[in-house]
Scaffold this active site. Structure first.
Site, PDB file in Angstrom:
ATOM      1  N   GLY A 231     -34.789  62.058  70.327  1.00  0.00           N
ATOM      2  CA  GLY A 231     -35.655  61.005  70.850  1.00  0.00           C
ATOM      3  C   GLY A 231     -35.538  60.846  72.350  1.00  0.00           C
ATOM      4  O   GLY A 231     -34.654  61.402  72.997  1.00  0.00           O
TER       5      GLY A 231
ATOM      6  N   GLU B 245     -24.643  67.003  66.654  1.00  0.00           N
ATOM      7  CA  GLU B 245     -25.479  67.581  65.600  1.00  0.00           C
ATOM      8  C   GLU B 245     -26.562  68.451  66.238  1.00  0.00           C
ATOM      9  O   GLU B 245     -26.706  69.620  65.924  1.00  0.00           O
ATOM     10  CB  GLU B 245     -26.108  66.450  64.808  1.00  0.00           C
TER      11      GLU B 245
ATOM     12  N   LEU C  51     -34.957  51.862  64.742  1.00  0.00           N
ATOM     13  CA  LEU C  51     -36.254  51.193  64.669  1.00  0.00           C
ATOM     14  C   LEU C  51     -36.132  49.676  64.614  1.00  0.00           C
ATOM     15  O   LEU C  51     -36.903  48.961  65.246  1.00  0.00           O
ATOM     16  CB  LEU C  51     -37.022  51.680  63.434  1.00  0.00           C
TER      17      LEU C  51
ATOM     18  N   GLY D  88     -28.441  61.887  70.088  1.00  0.00           N
ATOM     19  CA  GLY D  88     -29.378  62.055  68.991  1.00  0.00           C
ATOM     20  C   GLY D  88     -30.754  62.467  69.490  1.00  0.00           C
ATOM     21  O   GLY D  88     -30.987  62.692  70.676  1.00  0.00           O
TER      22      GLY D  88
END
Length: 455
Positions: free
Chosen positions: A230, A253, A328, A228
């Site tokens: 980050g 993705e 988060l 992902g």
């Protein structure tokens, strides 16, 4: 109205007939139109600026964007939202700043459902105009969506009017859905060819290294990778490149620089994938020139729409799906928020739900949600990211029945098949040590704690 590709004997002549300045192209947009901008790196910079200049001539033009890489002038010029209503369905840093200023709205949706959602919209809500940046047209009359397949292939099917903004720096990326013919286009704008966004190489903390280390130990030969967005997923990628695993595949993705690094070490072959054998599969790419040069005209790379790349039932056809995402907060029940802190939207769900769900369906698959155990709040207090319950209005990105592995710098736990008391116990075991006693008290109040476990 679906745009049907026609036979054109002279594509270059057709191109010249449709070539106009941005100021002329945006005259196709009328009041109450529903406009779909190109996403990510296909944001139409020139046309957006030209459209903003038409503000006083238009009202209630609704513009949908995604993960902004440029500041949309249509949002800046109309804080009242009377002329332009800007909406993003996956926030970037730019999006957050605009939303915090009241200039941008958010549209929640899972990525794999986006095509179906749009196709089922009533006529009053469907996009009427598309504006997207593409690579230059080839001798056969085809533009290419380049780094961003995503929602762009849906535009000719949905809209009445389609404007393309050409950028010579946009790579040409293979994939049957990633092409657009001149016959499907109403206006062509030749932009100023800005260099594509460069995501700088990130620095990593000791905490990042610990979390990434736990994850990479779970990796097996033949795994199919999804990383992902980050710093943490990128750090995992760097450690994979330094590992001794082999025969990895990629179905993701977002394609990022670290995939190129892993490939260059010989660890990615894509040959043990069940579907799309031998190919990198992704729906958009963002990184540096290293990545853009790698995907340009590379037959090993296949860009596809998210109703394929992100469909959990497609993803899970590959064995050993290995999904790594950031989040988060996690509450003691196993609910994961990766998008918001309370009502403040930080990001979008992207493909996190899709890939974590698929990882458990995949034979030998594993899905990881990663986070630092704590942070310092604005008053300098050490605050846990593992919490008793999510704050009101916080988005639940992974419902507790989807959550798989959770990872902090203090360890890794698998929540699948665990009752509430055991989830609480395991999550507290990877919380910051200074904050565990308080979490135990909260768990007791919630009646999800076994006293016998506190020794």
């Amino acid at each position: 109205m679906s745009k049907i590709q026609q036979s054109i004997s002279n594509p270059r002549q057709e191109y010249q007939k449709k070539l106009v300045k941005a100021e002329e192209a945006v005259k196709l947009i009328r009041s109450q139109d529903r406009v779909q901008y190109g996403e990510f790196l296909s944001f139409p910079i020139e046309c957006d600026a030209a459209l903003a200049q038409c503000k006083d001539e238009l009202y209630d033009v609704r513009i949908l964007m995604s993960t902004l890489t440029s500041v949309p002038q249509v949002a800046l010029c109309d804080p009242s939202h009377e002329h332009f209503v800007a909406t993003d369905f996956s926030y970037s840093l730019i999006s957050r700043k605009l939303a915090d200023a009241g200039l941008l709205f958010y549209m929640p949706s899972t990525y794999h459902e986006a095509y179906k959602i749009f196709r089922q919209l009533p006529d009053s809500e469907r996009p009427t105009v598309g504006v997207v940046t593409v690579s230059p047209m080839d001798e056969n009359g085809y533009f290419n969506f380049g780094t961003t397949c995503s929602m762009n292939p849906l535009l000719p099917e949905m809209v009445d009017r389609l404007i393309v903004e050409v950028n010579t720096n946009m790579p040409r990326v293979h994939g049957p859905q990633n092409y657009l013919h001149i016959s499907q286009v109403d206006r062509v704008v030749e932009g100023k060819n800005p260099k594509l966004l460069q995501i700088p190489k990130q620095s990593y903390s000791e905490i990042d290294d610990k979390i990434a280390g736990y994850i990479v130990k779970e990796l097996e030969d033949g795994a199919c990778l999804q990383l992902g967005i980050g710093s943490m997923p990128n750090r995992v990628g760097e450690l994979i490149a330094q590992s001794d695993v082999k025969d990895l595949g990629v179905h993701t993705e977002m394609l990022v620089d670290s995939f190129v690094d892993i490939y260059n070490t010989g660890r990615i072959t894509n040959l043990r994938k069940t579907i799309d054998k031998g190919q990198f599969v992704f729906t958009f790419a963002m990184g540096s020139d290293k990545l853009y040069e790698f995907i340009h005209n590379n037959p090993l790379c296949k860009a596809a729409a998210p109703d394929y790349t992100n469909d959990p039932f497609v993803i899970a056809q590959n064995d050993k799906v290995f999904s790594v995402c950031s989040c988060l907060e996690v509450d003691l029940y196993g609910q994961v928020s990766s998008e918001s802190m309370g009502a403040r939207q930080i990001s979008g769900i992207g493909g996190q739900f899709d890939f974590i769900f698929a990882s458990h369906r995949s034979k030998g698959g594993k899905g990881f949600a990663c986070l630092n155990s704590s942070y310092m709040d604005k008053d300098g207090n050490l605050t846990s990211r593992i919490v008793p319950g999510l704050e009101p209005c916080t988005a639940v990105s992974l419902p507790r029945y989807i959550t798989y592995y959770i990872v902090t710098e203090y360890g890794i736990v698998n929540l699948k098949g665990k009752p509430t008391w055991q989830r609480a116990e395991e999550l507290i075991s990877i919380a910051h040590p200074d904050l565990r006693d308080e979490l135990v008290k909260k768990a007791e109040k919630l009646k999800i704690w076994r006293h016998s476990n506190k020794r």
